[in-house]
Scaffold this motif. Structure first.
Motif, PDB file in Angstrom:
ATOM      1  N   ALA A 196       8.988   7.550   0.245  1.00 54.83           N
ATOM      2  CA  ALA A 196       8.742   6.332  -0.538  1.00 54.83           C
ATOM      3  C   ALA A 196       7.252   6.156  -0.787  1.00 54.83           C
ATOM      4  N   LEU A 200       4.867   7.157  -4.787  1.00 53.08           N
ATOM      5  CA  LEU A 200       4.158   6.083  -5.476  1.00 53.08           C
ATOM      6  C   LEU A 200       3.271   6.650  -6.583  1.00 53.08           C
ATOM      7  N   TYR A 272       6.714  -2.662   3.777  1.00 49.06           N
ATOM      8  CA  TYR A 272       7.857  -3.494   3.406  1.00 49.06           C
ATOM      9  C   TYR A 272       7.944  -4.695   4.362  1.00 49.06           C
ATOM     10  N   SER A 290       5.647  -6.295   0.788  1.00 47.69           N
ATOM     11  CA  SER A 290       6.421  -6.483  -0.438  1.00 47.69           C
ATOM     12  C   SER A 290       7.505  -5.425  -0.528  1.00 47.69           C
ATOM     13  N   GLU A 291       8.628  -5.797  -1.146  1.00 49.87           N
ATOM     14  CA  GLU A 291       9.660  -4.799  -1.429  1.00 49.87           C
ATOM     15  C   GLU A 291       9.181  -3.820  -2.494  1.00 49.87           C
ATOM     16  N   ASN A 292       8.158  -4.188  -3.244  1.00 47.17           N
ATOM     17  CA  ASN A 292       7.525  -3.279  -4.191  1.00 47.17           C
ATOM     18  C   ASN A 292       6.303  -2.680  -3.492  1.00 47.17           C
ATOM     19  N   LEU A 293       6.480  -1.498  -2.929  1.00 45.44           N
ATOM     20  CA  LEU A 293       5.419  -0.898  -2.118  1.00 45.44           C
ATOM     21  C   LEU A 293       4.172  -0.600  -2.946  1.00 45.44           C
ATOM     22  N   GLU A 294       4.356  -0.279  -4.201  1.00 48.45           N
ATOM     23  CA  GLU A 294       3.206  -0.018  -5.080  1.00 48.45           C
ATOM     24  C   GLU A 294       2.353  -1.275  -5.228  1.00 48.45           C
ATOM     25  N   GLU A 295       2.991  -2.420  -5.426  1.00 45.43           N
ATOM     26  CA  GLU A 295       2.254  -3.678  -5.524  1.00 45.43           C
ATOM     27  C   GLU A 295       1.578  -4.024  -4.203  1.00 45.43           C
ATOM     28  N   LYS A 298      -1.685  -2.141  -3.986  1.00 47.29           N
ATOM     29  CA  LYS A 298      -2.717  -2.708  -4.853  1.00 47.29           C
ATOM     30  C   LYS A 298      -3.314  -3.975  -4.240  1.00 47.29           C
TER      31      LYS A 298
END
Length: 347
Positions: A196, A200, A272, A290-295, A298
């Motif tokens: 995961a 990214l 996460y 966040s569940e959005n690891l990319e966010e 950042k």
């Protein structure tokens, strides 16, 4: 107090459980306790199926009983549920010797990733294993709640610490890589969900520090990623200190000791919002969840390094070890044990 700790997890394994137990022994001795370990080093072993870097003791019952009889401990702590842990549990039950256990990893979830075994079956076995313990120690409050919801009893929190003499921001490894550098360290295995992180789509560079059964396959699948293999001590800390963000994609860790180690190096965490990170990371302060690891990555990149360092320094191994010692059951206070003291049975 004389304490015997029985563990199937030990060197040459490199993981949070082994580091936790070694640091705990060091601090318990500083507090004046006498500590003995029963580990796979004392036994003939075979590689664990599907995980050959983990040695499993072969038929350890008789020798575990002999060692426990010889140590004449006040307290026995069973750290793992493997062959040594099961043998120590049998000895304690047969000799009416009260004991404590710890629950370090989400074992049923790990098993499920490697074999089609229902979670309910593994949790039922674990409830039986830990059910006779005076206390079962877990690293976080959220993990305590998870086990209570699964029907476990006598679950208590024993936190984790960080060695701030080793993990510092002072001597970063000179990595000649495009910034930002996103780093993960730990066991390179399927349960850590490292893919995961590697998938990214972000500028900069990815670094993975550690060893494990999936290392060679991931090296082939992600040739653009820097895989360093296992590193130790100050060299390990230097790699962490060189990163701009520490990415922790695991969904199954009960704590994630590496999170504190990264923060001690001044590196914010992206993870996460699950058990482990949710207990350790101060969202938007020492990391981003966040569940959005990319966010999450950042957002973590703009956080204050000093806030991470300050938070990590609040978590000392000595304080954690004092908590551990407080949960140990001193069998010298148990009248029933005195009758067995000189005639302890084997297994």
């Amino acid at each position: 107090m004389k304490i015997v700790i029985v563990t199937d997890a030990w060197t040459p394994q490199v993981n949070g459980v082994v580091r936790t137990l070694k640091q705990t022994r060091k601090c318990l001795e500083q507090l004046g306790h006498e500590v003995h370990f029963i580990t796979p080093e004392l036994f003939k072993t075979i590689p664990c199926p599907s995980y050959p870097s983990i040695p499993l003791a072969l038929f350890p019952g008789r020798k575990v009983a002999q060692l426990l009889n010889e140590h004449h401990a006040n307290a026995v702590h069973i750290a793992t549920e493997g062959p040594l842990g099961m043998a120590a549990r049998r000895w304690c039950l047969r000799n009416k010797f009260q004991f404590t256990t710890s629950y370090h990893t989400q074992f049923p979830e790990y098993v499920r990733l490697r074999a089609p075994i229902p979670l309910s079956w593994t949790y039922a076995w674990l409830r039986r294993f830990h059910g006779k313990a005076v206390h079962t120690l877990v690293p976080t409050e959220s993990q305590r709640q998870r086990l209570l919801e699964r029907g476990f009893d006598n679950v208590e929190v024993w936190g984790r610490g960080v060695d701030t003499d080793i993990f510092t921001p002072n001597t970063p490894q000179p990595l000649d890589l495009p910034r930002p550098i996103m780093l993960n360290m730990g066991r390179v295995a399927v349960e850590k969900n490292i893919q995961a992180f590697l998938d990214l789509d972000l500028p900069g560079s990815k670094v993975v520090v550690g060893d494990g059964p999936d290392l060679e396959q991931l090296r082939q699948d992600y040739p653009e990623v820097m895989f360093t293999g296992a590193k130790f001590g100050r060299e390990l800390a230097s790699y962490v200190a060189a990163a701009d963000v520490f990415v922790f994609p695991s969904r199954t860790d009960t704590f994630g000791l590496v999170l504190l180690e990264a923060m001690a190096c001044g590196v914010p965490v992206a993870a996460y919002p699950v058990t482990g990170p949710a207990d350790v990371v101060k969202d938007s302060v020492t990391g981003s969840l966040s569940e959005n690891l990319e966010e999450a990555v950042k957002k973590a990149l703009v956080l204050d390094s000093q806030a991470c360092i300050d938070f990590a320094r609040q978590n000392s191994w000595l304080a954690c070890s004092e908590v551990f010692a407080g949960y140990m059951y001193d069998n010298t206070e148990n009248p029933e044990w005195h009758g067995h003291r000189h005639s302890a049975k084997g297994s």
